[in-house]
Write a protein that holds these residues in place. Structure first.
Motif, mmCIF file in Angstrom:
data_model
loop_
_atom_site.group_PDB
_atom_site.id
_atom_site.type_symbol
_atom_site.label_atom_id
_atom_site.label_comp_id
_atom_site.label_asym_id
_atom_site.label_seq_id
_atom_site.Cartn_x
_atom_site.Cartn_y
_atom_site.Cartn_z
ATOM 1 N N ALA A 123 -40.236 42.675 60.127
ATOM 2 C CA ALA A 123 -41.556 43.042 60.644
ATOM 3 C C ALA A 123 -41.700 44.552 60.721
ATOM 4 O O ALA A 123 -42.746 45.114 60.371
ATOM 5 C CB ALA A 123 -41.765 42.408 62.021
ATOM 6 N N VAL A 173 -35.306 39.099 61.303
ATOM 7 C CA VAL A 173 -36.743 38.825 61.292
ATOM 8 C C VAL A 173 -37.502 40.003 61.902
ATOM 9 O O VAL A 173 -38.528 40.459 61.369
ATOM 10 C CB VAL A 173 -37.060 37.526 62.062
ATOM 11 C CG1 VAL A 173 -38.556 37.240 62.044
ATOM 12 C CG2 VAL A 173 -36.287 36.348 61.480
ATOM 13 N N LEU A 174 -37.010 40.502 63.031
ATOM 14 C CA LEU A 174 -37.632 41.648 63.679
ATOM 15 C C LEU A 174 -37.634 42.858 62.750
ATOM 16 O O LEU A 174 -38.661 43.542 62.591
ATOM 17 C CB LEU A 174 -36.887 41.973 64.972
ATOM 18 C CG LEU A 174 -37.290 43.263 65.696
ATOM 19 C CD1 LEU A 174 -38.764 43.242 66.074
ATOM 20 C CD2 LEU A 174 -36.411 43.475 66.927
ATOM 21 N N ARG A 182 -44.011 42.772 69.907
ATOM 22 C CA ARG A 182 -45.080 43.558 69.275
ATOM 23 C C ARG A 182 -44.968 45.032 69.665
ATOM 24 O O ARG A 182 -45.272 45.927 68.857
ATOM 25 C CB ARG A 182 -46.447 42.986 69.639
ATOM 26 C CG ARG A 182 -46.715 41.613 69.022
ATOM 27 C CD ARG A 182 -48.163 41.215 69.138
ATOM 28 N NE ARG A 182 -48.568 40.957 70.511
ATOM 29 C CZ ARG A 182 -48.491 39.771 71.113
ATOM 30 N NH1 ARG A 182 -47.975 38.722 70.463
ATOM 31 N NH2 ARG A 182 -48.906 39.609 72.356
ATOM 32 N N VAL A 208 -42.627 46.833 67.357
ATOM 33 C CA VAL A 208 -43.259 47.226 66.096
ATOM 34 C C VAL A 208 -44.017 48.536 66.283
ATOM 35 O O VAL A 208 -43.917 49.456 65.460
ATOM 36 C CB VAL A 208 -44.192 46.115 65.588
ATOM 37 C CG1 VAL A 208 -44.912 46.555 64.317
ATOM 38 C CG2 VAL A 208 -43.412 44.826 65.324
ATOM 39 N N THR A 237 -42.455 46.117 57.287
ATOM 40 C CA THR A 237 -43.839 46.046 56.809
ATOM 41 C C THR A 237 -44.749 47.025 57.547
ATOM 42 O O THR A 237 -45.828 47.350 57.062
ATOM 43 C CB THR A 237 -44.404 44.620 56.961
ATOM 44 O OG1 THR A 237 -44.475 44.286 58.355
ATOM 45 C CG2 THR A 237 -43.528 43.612 56.236
ATOM 46 N N ALA A 238 -44.300 47.493 58.722
ATOM 47 C CA ALA A 238 -45.117 48.398 59.550
ATOM 48 C C ALA A 238 -44.773 49.862 59.327
ATOM 49 O O ALA A 238 -45.447 50.734 59.874
ATOM 50 C CB ALA A 238 -44.939 48.048 61.025
#
Length: 349
Positions: free
Chosen positions: A69, A65-66, A31, A34, A72-73
């Motif tokens: 993420a 996958v990371l 997290r 991100v 999208t951020a």
């Protein structure tokens, strides 16, 4: 490459951070990445890349996958890999993962492909280290055909054949930017030139200028292969702080135990303060205040004809506050200063 288009990137190997002395768990570190990608974009950094590792202290084992993420951020920053271990990946699956990433990110995906300096993925996925070179060569040939051709018929030694396969989702025409990572092998340099792919120099020790011969070989081989000139980038480690003293002391505190462990595992020299300071002054560590680091990047860019520089900013247990400060200073102060210096004295490319 002009100074205005000189790219500054960040590389993460997904190394676990600390917060006020507490070691973050794996989920917290993911997290945090991100958050750091958002900060990198807000700070004006051009590219954010993640590695692929399978050892304790790293959380970057599922890089696509990371990166999805992170897509999208964020809205603008380009997203890639600091290394994708192609030898132990399936090129078909890799194509599908990165065509998907490129689509959901609005065309921001890219890759650096490498053979791997750490070989943890070979036993994990059932590959024989004896096939190290042949695996990479065969899989690169297939992966580039999948990117550059609409349908592919192919047969090799390490996977089932393909007969008139057209993969989906489709990548943009010609594929996504795909760099070849090189740690010092002239054969890898020639391979990049043969495919007409950009070259990323992984310079983690010694004077970066020792790669000048590799860069010259690359440009000559590109020309002989009939390809257009391609960019050359550099990946190196470092930390930026408000003062040189703060940066040097902070990085030493976390770099020394990591390198000491690697030295024991791989049989090279144990880190000493004198060697460390030599790497900071003239070697491959970009550690210091914004002006110090900017001047060092600009000098390396001129000497090697670079069009991109990526800083690997995370190292095991480095406090999240130091990571964030490096990101902010790299984007807001170092990158503009590097471009200013290169405007006064451009690179050789």
């Amino acid at each position: 490459m002009t100074a205005t288009t000189f790219d500054i990137g960040l590389n993460s190997f997904g190394e676990v951070a600390t917060d006020d002395g507490r070691v973050l768990d794996d989920a917290e570190t993911l997290r945090l990445l991100v958050e750091e990608a958002r900060l990198a974009e807000a700070s004006g950094i051009d590219v954010f890349s993640a590695g692929e590792h399978y050892r304790a202290g790293h959380v970057d084992s599922a890089t696509p996958v990371l990166l999805a993420a992170l897509a999208t951020a964020t809205d603008r920053i380009r997203l890639g890999t600091s290394v994708t271990v192609l030898s132990t990946n399936d090129p078909v699956r890799l194509y599908q993962e990165f065509s998907t990433l490129d689509a959901v990110s609005g065309g921001r995906a890219q890759l650096v492909l490498g053979r791997a300096s750490a070989t943890d993925s070979f036993p994990l996925f059932g590959y024989d280290l004896a096939d190290y070179e042949q695996l990479f060569e065969e899989k690169l040939e297939l992966f580039m055909r999948l990117q550059r051709e609409e349908t592919v018929t192919w047969a090799g030694a390490y996977r089932t054949p393909l007969v008139e396969q057209r993969l989906r989702p489709r990548m943009r025409p010609g594929g996504i930017p795909t760099w070849i990572g090189v740690g010092g092998s002239p054969h890898s340099v020639l391979r990049a030139a043969r495919y007409g792919l950009p070259l990323m120099l992984a310079v983690i020790g010694g004077r970066p200028q020792r790669f000048a011969g590799h860069v010259d070989l690359y440009h000559r081989a590109l020309q002989q292969s009939g390809h257009e000139p391609q960019p050359v980038g550099q990946h190196s480690l470092g930390l930026i702080a408000d003062t040189d003293e703060e940066a040097v002391e902070t990085w030493w505190r976390y770099w020394e135990p990591v390198v000491a462990q690697l030295a024991e595992e791989r049989g090279f020299y144990a880190p000493t303060r004198a060697r460390y300071e030599a790497e900071v002054t003239d070697g491959a560590l970009y550690v210091g205040s914004p002006d110090t680091v900017a001047r060092k990047i600009a000098k390396t860019a001129r000497d090697l004809g670079l069009s991109r520089f990526d800083l690997k900013y995370d190292i095991l247990h480095l406090p999240r506050q130091a990571r964030a400060r490096t990101i902010e200073l790299l984007g807001r102060e170092v990158a503009p200063r590097v471009r200013e210096l290169l405007t006064k004295e451009p690179t050789h490319v």
